[in-house]
Structure formats: structure tokens, C-alpha cells
Design a protein around this motif. Structure first.
Motif, PDB file in Angstrom:
ATOM      1  N   VAL A 176       0.842  -1.201   0.000  1.00  0.00           N
ATOM      2  CA  VAL A 176       0.000   0.000   0.000  1.00  0.00           C
ATOM      3  C   VAL A 176       0.878   1.252   0.000  1.00  0.00           C
ATOM      4  N   ILE A 177       1.948   1.246   0.789  1.00  0.00           N
ATOM      5  CA  ILE A 177       2.871   2.394   0.817  1.00  0.00           C
ATOM      6  C   ILE A 177       3.481   2.604  -0.567  1.00  0.00           C
ATOM      7  N   SER A 178       3.848   1.523  -1.241  1.00  0.00           N
ATOM      8  CA  SER A 178       4.412   1.637  -2.588  1.00  0.00           C
ATOM      9  C   SER A 178       3.420   2.278  -3.552  1.00  0.00           C
ATOM     10  N   ILE A 179       2.164   1.886  -3.443  1.00  0.00           N
ATOM     11  CA  ILE A 179       1.140   2.469  -4.313  1.00  0.00           C
ATOM     12  C   ILE A 179       0.988   3.959  -4.027  1.00  0.00           C
ATOM     13  N   LEU A 180       0.979   4.324  -2.752  1.00  0.00           N
ATOM     14  CA  LEU A 180       0.749   5.725  -2.378  1.00  0.00           C
ATOM     15  C   LEU A 180       1.931   6.627  -2.714  1.00  0.00           C
TER      16      LEU A 180
ATOM     17  N   THR B 241       3.890  -1.265  -9.938  1.00  0.00           N
ATOM     18  CA  THR B 241       4.625  -2.283  -9.181  1.00  0.00           C
ATOM     19  C   THR B 241       4.005  -2.482  -7.800  1.00  0.00           C
ATOM     20  N   GLY B 242       3.483  -1.422  -7.215  1.00  0.00           N
ATOM     21  CA  GLY B 242       2.805  -1.545  -5.925  1.00  0.00           C
ATOM     22  C   GLY B 242       1.538  -2.372  -6.034  1.00  0.00           C
ATOM     23  N   ALA B 243       0.804  -2.221  -7.135  1.00  0.00           N
ATOM     24  CA  ALA B 243      -0.417  -3.011  -7.336  1.00  0.00           C
ATOM     25  C   ALA B 243      -0.088  -4.490  -7.528  1.00  0.00           C
ATOM     26  N   ILE B 244       0.982  -4.757  -8.264  1.00  0.00           N
ATOM     27  CA  ILE B 244       1.407  -6.158  -8.440  1.00  0.00           C
ATOM     28  C   ILE B 244       1.782  -6.745  -7.082  1.00  0.00           C
ATOM     29  N   ALA B 245       2.528  -5.986  -6.285  1.00  0.00           N
ATOM     30  CA  ALA B 245       2.905  -6.450  -4.946  1.00  0.00           C
ATOM     31  C   ALA B 245       1.666  -6.670  -4.082  1.00  0.00           C
ATOM     32  N   LEU B 246       0.681  -5.791  -4.204  1.00  0.00           N
ATOM     33  CA  LEU B 246      -0.547  -5.929  -3.420  1.00  0.00           C
ATOM     34  C   LEU B 246      -1.309  -7.206  -3.799  1.00  0.00           C
ATOM     35  N   ILE B 247      -1.349  -7.510  -5.075  1.00  0.00           N
ATOM     36  CA  ILE B 247      -2.022  -8.744  -5.519  1.00  0.00           C
ATOM     37  C   ILE B 247      -1.342  -9.959  -4.905  1.00  0.00           C
ATOM     38  N   TYR B 248      -0.015  -9.997  -4.960  1.00  0.00           N
ATOM     39  CA  TYR B 248       0.704 -11.123  -4.354  1.00  0.00           C
ATOM     40  C   TYR B 248       0.508 -11.146  -2.841  1.00  0.00           C
ATOM     41  N   SER B 249       0.438  -9.974  -2.218  1.00  0.00           N
ATOM     42  CA  SER B 249       0.215  -9.911  -0.775  1.00  0.00           C
ATOM     43  C   SER B 249      -1.117 -10.544  -0.398  1.00  0.00           C
ATOM     44  N   ILE B 250      -2.134 -10.260  -1.181  1.00  0.00           N
ATOM     45  CA  ILE B 250      -3.459 -10.833  -0.927  1.00  0.00           C
ATOM     46  C   ILE B 250      -3.440 -12.345  -1.173  1.00  0.00           C
ATOM     47  N   LEU B 251      -2.691 -12.779  -2.179  1.00  0.00           N
ATOM     48  CA  LEU B 251      -2.601 -14.210  -2.478  1.00  0.00           C
ATOM     49  C   LEU B 251      -1.972 -15.006  -1.340  1.00  0.00           C
ATOM     50  N   VAL B 252      -1.088 -14.366  -0.565  1.00  0.00           N
ATOM     51  CA  VAL B 252      -0.458 -15.076   0.559  1.00  0.00           C
ATOM     52  C   VAL B 252      -1.531 -15.605   1.501  1.00  0.00           C
TER      53      VAL B 252
ATOM     54  N   TRP C 226       4.076 -19.259   0.408  1.00  0.00           N
ATOM     55  CA  TRP C 226       5.469 -18.791   0.479  1.00  0.00           C
ATOM     56  C   TRP C 226       5.921 -18.205  -0.851  1.00  0.00           C
ATOM     57  N   SER C 227       5.499 -18.798  -1.938  1.00  0.00           N
ATOM     58  CA  SER C 227       5.849 -18.279  -3.260  1.00  0.00           C
ATOM     59  C   SER C 227       5.261 -16.881  -3.461  1.00  0.00           C
ATOM     60  N   ALA C 228       4.001 -16.693  -3.090  1.00  0.00           N
ATOM     61  CA  ALA C 228       3.365 -15.380  -3.206  1.00  0.00           C
ATOM     62  C   ALA C 228       4.047 -14.374  -2.287  1.00  0.00           C
ATOM     63  N   SER C 229       4.469 -14.814  -1.105  1.00  0.00           N
ATOM     64  CA  SER C 229       5.159 -13.926  -0.172  1.00  0.00           C
ATOM     65  C   SER C 229       6.484 -13.441  -0.772  1.00  0.00           C
ATOM     66  N   ARG C 230       7.236 -14.365  -1.367  1.00  0.00           N
ATOM     67  CA  ARG C 230       8.507 -13.969  -2.001  1.00  0.00           C
ATOM     68  C   ARG C 230       8.262 -13.007  -3.159  1.00  0.00           C
ATOM     69  N   SER C 231       7.201 -13.255  -3.932  1.00  0.00           N
ATOM     70  CA  SER C 231       6.892 -12.366  -5.056  1.00  0.00           C
ATOM     71  C   SER C 231       6.470 -10.983  -4.567  1.00  0.00           C
ATOM     72  N   ALA C 232       5.671 -10.932  -3.497  1.00  0.00           N
ATOM     73  CA  ALA C 232       5.262  -9.638  -2.936  1.00  0.00           C
ATOM     74  C   ALA C 232       6.489  -8.868  -2.453  1.00  0.00           C
TER      75      ALA C 232
ATOM     76  N   ILE D  47      10.409  -4.483  -3.282  1.00  0.00           N
ATOM     77  CA  ILE D  47      11.794  -4.022  -3.436  1.00  0.00           C
ATOM     78  C   ILE D  47      11.949  -3.263  -4.744  1.00  0.00           C
ATOM     79  N   VAL D  48      11.341  -3.773  -5.809  1.00  0.00           N
ATOM     80  CA  VAL D  48      11.373  -3.065  -7.097  1.00  0.00           C
ATOM     81  C   VAL D  48      10.760  -1.677  -6.936  1.00  0.00           C
ATOM     82  N   SER D  49       9.649  -1.576  -6.221  1.00  0.00           N
ATOM     83  CA  SER D  49       9.002  -0.274  -5.988  1.00  0.00           C
ATOM     84  C   SER D  49       9.925   0.675  -5.233  1.00  0.00           C
ATOM     85  N   ILE D  50      10.571   0.171  -4.198  1.00  0.00           N
ATOM     86  CA  ILE D  50      11.468   1.015  -3.399  1.00  0.00           C
ATOM     87  C   ILE D  50      12.638   1.498  -4.238  1.00  0.00           C
ATOM     88  N   VAL D  51      13.212   0.619  -5.055  1.00  0.00           N
ATOM     89  CA  VAL D  51      14.320   1.018  -5.920  1.00  0.00           C
ATOM     90  C   VAL D  51      13.862   2.098  -6.897  1.00  0.00           C
TER      91      VAL D  51
END
Length: 150
Positions: free
Chosen positions: A79-83, A89-100, A113-119, A124-128
Motif C-alpha cells: 500500500v505504501i508503494s502504491i501511495l 509495481t505496488g499493485a502487483i505487490a498488493l495482488i501477491y500480498s493478498i494471495l499469501v 510462500w511463493s506469493a510472499s517472495r513475489s510480494a 523491493i522493485v518499488s522502493i528502488v
């Protein structure tokens, strides 16, 4: 008994369960043999029980699979990445976060665990991207100020 299996999207067989296990058997590997009405996950076939982790052995209680804690979902970071700026990239991370949570609640620990690693990766991509974007905005603002001063 000889089985067919789908490993890495390739159908192999007929082989013994031991040979299939050597090829990379997972609890979710689809297997079939004569007499089975349809392809089934290996975790549900008794002949594959010796090659499964204890929590996935056929007949294991679902509660035994839930003993593992839920992996981190990184939803706050998503959510912070989106804001901040990286909506895609934040939306993609959010989707994986929900999948966890979804996968964990359905007993798919490996998928959680796979969804957690992807989130985590997408966060990290968003932060970079944020760390690259902010200095560029700052430098661009300084250059505009310098140019307009002349």
C-alpha cells in the motif's frame, strides 16, 4: 504400479513412484495410472506417501498442514508503494500480498510462500524505483531553478 506424471509441464511415464520422485516430485505434481478416473495430485495417492513431506502424506489432517505459520504478506509495504509513486509495481505487490493469505487459508503453504517472495520482490522493485525517481525530480527542479535564474 506404473504411473504417468506431469513434471515441469512435460508428461513422463509410465514409471514407478520412486523414479517419478527422483525427477522432481512435489505434493502438487499431477499423476495418473490405469484404473484412476482422472489425474490427481500426488499428495492424494497412497503410493507416493513415502516421497511426500509428512504434512502432505495422504490422509494427513489439514490441521497438520496449518502448523506452519503464515508467511509474511507485506501488504502494508504494498500500500505504501502504491501511495508513494509506483502504482503499477505496488499493485502487483498488493495482488501477491493478498494471495499469501488466500493460499495459506486454503492449505497451499508452498503457494503462500511463493506469493510472499513475489510480494517482497515487487516491493523491493518499488522502493528502488522510488529511490531513483526522487533524486531525479530533485535534480530536475534544481536545474529548472538555475535555468530560470538566467
Amino acid at each position: 504400479m506404473e504411473y504417468w506424471a506431469i513434471i515441469n509441464n512435460v508428461q513422463v511415464g509410465p514409471m514407478s513412484p520412486a523414479n517419478i520422485a527422483r525427477m522432481g516430485l512435489t505434493p502438487d505434481t499431477m499423476v495418473w495410472c490405469n484404473g484412476m478416473s482422472q489425474w490427481t495430485k500426488a499428495r492424494y495417492v497412497p503410493d507416493f506417501a513415502p516421497y511426500m513431506p509428512p504434512a502432505y502424506a495422504p490422509g494427513a489432517e489439514p490441521a497438520a498442514r496449518q502448523e506452519q505459520p503464515c508467511p509474511p504478506n507485506y501488504i502494508v509495504w504494498s500500500v505504501i508503494s502504491i501511495l508513494l509513486c509506483c502504482q503499477v509495481t505496488g499493485a502487483i505487490a498488493l495482488i501477491y500480498s493478498i494471495l499469501v493469505e488466500y493460499r495459506y487459508s486454503n492449505g497451499n503453504i508452498d503457494g503462500a510462500w511463493s506469493a510472499s517472495r513475489s510480494a517482497k520482490t515487487w516491493n523491493i522493485v518499488s522502493i528502488v524505483l522510488i529511490l531513483i525517481w526522487l533524486p531525479l525530480i530533485f535534480v530536475t527542479g534544481l536545474l529548472k531553478g538555475l535555468i530560470s535564474a538566467f
